[in-house]
Design a protein around this motif. Sequence first.
Motif, mmCIF file in Angstrom:
data_model
loop_
_atom_site.group_PDB
_atom_site.id
_atom_site.type_symbol
_atom_site.label_atom_id
_atom_site.label_comp_id
_atom_site.label_asym_id
_atom_site.label_seq_id
_atom_site.Cartn_x
_atom_site.Cartn_y
_atom_site.Cartn_z
ATOM 1 N N ASP A 63 0.836 -1.201 0.000
ATOM 2 C CA ASP A 63 0.000 0.000 0.000
ATOM 3 C C ASP A 63 0.875 1.257 0.000
ATOM 4 O O ASP A 63 2.107 1.187 0.037
ATOM 5 N N GLN A 64 0.238 2.397 -0.048
ATOM 6 C CA GLN A 64 0.950 3.663 -0.176
ATOM 7 C C GLN A 64 1.830 3.990 1.022
ATOM 8 O O GLN A 64 2.691 4.876 0.941
ATOM 9 N N HIS A 65 1.635 3.281 2.140
ATOM 10 C CA HIS A 65 2.441 3.517 3.335
ATOM 11 C C HIS A 65 3.492 2.438 3.541
ATOM 12 O O HIS A 65 4.077 2.338 4.617
ATOM 13 N N GLY A 66 3.696 1.611 2.509
ATOM 14 C CA GLY A 66 4.768 0.631 2.541
ATOM 15 C C GLY A 66 4.424 -0.671 3.206
ATOM 16 O O GLY A 66 5.325 -1.468 3.520
ATOM 17 N N LEU A 67 3.139 -0.964 3.414
ATOM 18 C CA LEU A 67 2.722 -2.186 4.096
ATOM 19 C C LEU A 67 2.283 -3.245 3.093
ATOM 20 O O LEU A 67 1.508 -2.962 2.168
ATOM 21 N N ALA A 68 2.753 -4.466 3.292
ATOM 22 C CA ALA A 68 2.435 -5.559 2.380
ATOM 23 C C ALA A 68 0.982 -5.991 2.537
ATOM 24 O O ALA A 68 0.419 -5.978 3.640
ATOM 25 N N ALA A 80 2.629 6.746 17.460
ATOM 26 C CA ALA A 80 3.009 6.330 16.102
ATOM 27 C C ALA A 80 3.706 7.439 15.325
ATOM 28 O O ALA A 80 4.309 7.176 14.279
ATOM 29 N N LEU A 81 3.649 8.660 15.795
ATOM 30 C CA LEU A 81 4.074 9.815 14.993
ATOM 31 C C LEU A 81 5.524 9.756 14.537
ATOM 32 O O LEU A 81 5.842 10.186 13.425
ATOM 33 N N THR A 82 6.415 9.245 15.376
ATOM 34 C CA THR A 82 7.831 9.269 14.990
ATOM 35 C C THR A 82 8.154 8.321 13.844
ATOM 36 O O THR A 82 9.245 8.383 13.284
ATOM 37 N N ALA A 83 7.217 7.451 13.493
ATOM 38 C CA ALA A 83 7.415 6.563 12.341
ATOM 39 C C ALA A 83 6.988 7.232 11.034
ATOM 40 O O ALA A 83 7.117 6.640 9.965
ATOM 41 N N TRP A 84 6.477 8.449 11.135
ATOM 42 C CA TRP A 84 6.014 9.195 9.967
ATOM 43 C C TRP A 84 6.913 10.408 9.750
ATOM 44 O O TRP A 84 7.621 10.843 10.662
ATOM 45 N N HIS A 85 6.851 10.957 8.547
ATOM 46 C CA HIS A 85 7.674 12.115 8.203
ATOM 47 C C HIS A 85 6.806 13.162 7.519
ATOM 48 O O HIS A 85 5.765 12.848 6.950
ATOM 49 N N GLU A 86 7.251 14.400 7.556
ATOM 50 C CA GLU A 86 6.435 15.487 7.031
ATOM 51 C C GLU A 86 6.149 15.364 5.555
ATOM 52 O O GLU A 86 5.164 15.916 5.057
ATOM 53 N N ASP A 87 6.981 14.647 4.806
ATOM 54 C CA ASP A 87 6.724 14.506 3.377
ATOM 55 C C ASP A 87 5.763 13.358 3.073
ATOM 56 O O ASP A 87 5.411 13.132 1.916
ATOM 57 N N ASP A 88 5.328 12.617 4.094
ATOM 58 C CA ASP A 88 4.289 11.617 3.898
ATOM 59 C C ASP A 88 2.971 12.337 3.598
ATOM 60 O O ASP A 88 2.609 13.276 4.304
ATOM 61 N N LEU A 114 -0.499 21.897 6.557
ATOM 62 C CA LEU A 114 -0.025 20.864 5.637
ATOM 63 C C LEU A 114 -1.107 20.440 4.650
ATOM 64 O O LEU A 114 -0.807 20.049 3.521
ATOM 65 N N ASN A 115 -2.357 20.480 5.081
ATOM 66 C CA ASN A 115 -3.472 20.093 4.207
ATOM 67 C C ASN A 115 -4.682 20.923 4.602
ATOM 68 O O ASN A 115 -5.340 20.646 5.602
#
Length: 463
Positions: free
Chosen positions: A4-9, A151-159, A192-193
Amino acid sequence: MSTDQHGLAMTGASAAATRHYDRAIDELLHFRSEVDAETDAALADSPGFPMANVLAAYLGLLTTEAAEARTARDRFDAFRRQADESSLLPRERAHVAAVRTLLAGDLPACGALLAEITTAHPRDALALAAGHQLDFFTGDARALRDRVGGALTAWHEDDPHFGHLLGMYAFGLEEAGHYDRSEEVGLRAVELNRRDVWGIHAVVHTYEMQGRFGEGVRYLDARLDDWSTGTFFNVHTWWHYALYALEAGDVERALAVHDAVLAGGRTSMELLDAAALLWRLLLEGSDQHERWQALADAWPPLVAEPFYAFNDMHAVMSYVGAGRIGEAEKLIASREAYTLESRPGVANVAMTLRVGLPVCRALVAYGRGDFGTAVDLLYPIRHRVNEFGGSHAQRDAVQKTLLEAALRGGRHEVARVLVSERVSVRPCSPFNWLKHAALADRLGDHATAATARQKATTLITTA
């Protein structure tokens, strides 16, 4: 196997189904109705696609409507009969287990299973979004804050969906009382959005809880195009707009919002917003008989069977507001019978017993003018009303009912405590100062009443 778009199989999805699923998650995070069409498209292309079946189940189960939940159950049962669950990836099996738990009515257990998924897969946007909604439905402010915060630290601002996570986190911060941080995070989410309606909603809640109604109106006015169209969440945001109007004493404006947007709703979410607005007017002595009648007419099919106590409360509000006390009592009797049945693990049973029934009985007592009974029912539970879900702003209808019942019923000591609490927490609220004045008048302290009313007037004119 696809990703998927977040890198999950994911298993069982064609390239086209994967694209539909990714778009469905995007629509979900934007609170857009297209989420259903994209989910259906993914399943039409790949009927056995596990994550699309899981998403469809969450969509149906989290509407808080029994009919939607039945449809979701039937579809998910059909999927499970055809699926070889042993061949699923661990994350997919965990989601299937979470859905099964939710189908059984155990909201806290499902939330815990989703938290385990998030721990192992912090970039699982669906687990975060579904868990966030469950935390809201169970009134768990700590989980609303920490589920996303963890969970936030597993995400980045360009996500592309990082801003949506910030919007969810901002709401959790607000419900947990971290208002400065909530405003900061919520504003960043919208930066951001600009169409992150949940982020806008978090900022709006923050202003509501701080009594900053003038800023709230200006914030919503400046972003009207971002939240009022293209999303099914617009009705609820308009409700917040109407609350700001009420705080400013502008009943005409609040009713204009009701008539233009809230009236004529058909879903539970729409009807409860209308009821919550009209009930606040009822507490102030404003008779909206025709509006109440239309609202009361819409509730019966949605509360024909027990499903979510928070909805039941708003249905009872509508029946009482319309003067249809018999229908309110009939609904209460059905819920009393429901709690006597053996339903192990069904969270709504405890919600109904501990909060739903006392609140509904108190609303009926208030409607009958039995203010003492309303106080006796509400005062002991006032610090655990969160147990049947909703936000602080939504549950304030219960607290305002308790306060008004104490004032009208001559329970001055209780009223003094309640007024003191409100003024101390939100000294910027004209409503709180007006209730301070009302109590002072009842106690014969007219000088204090005049000072409190002047304070309310100053707050309104300088907002």
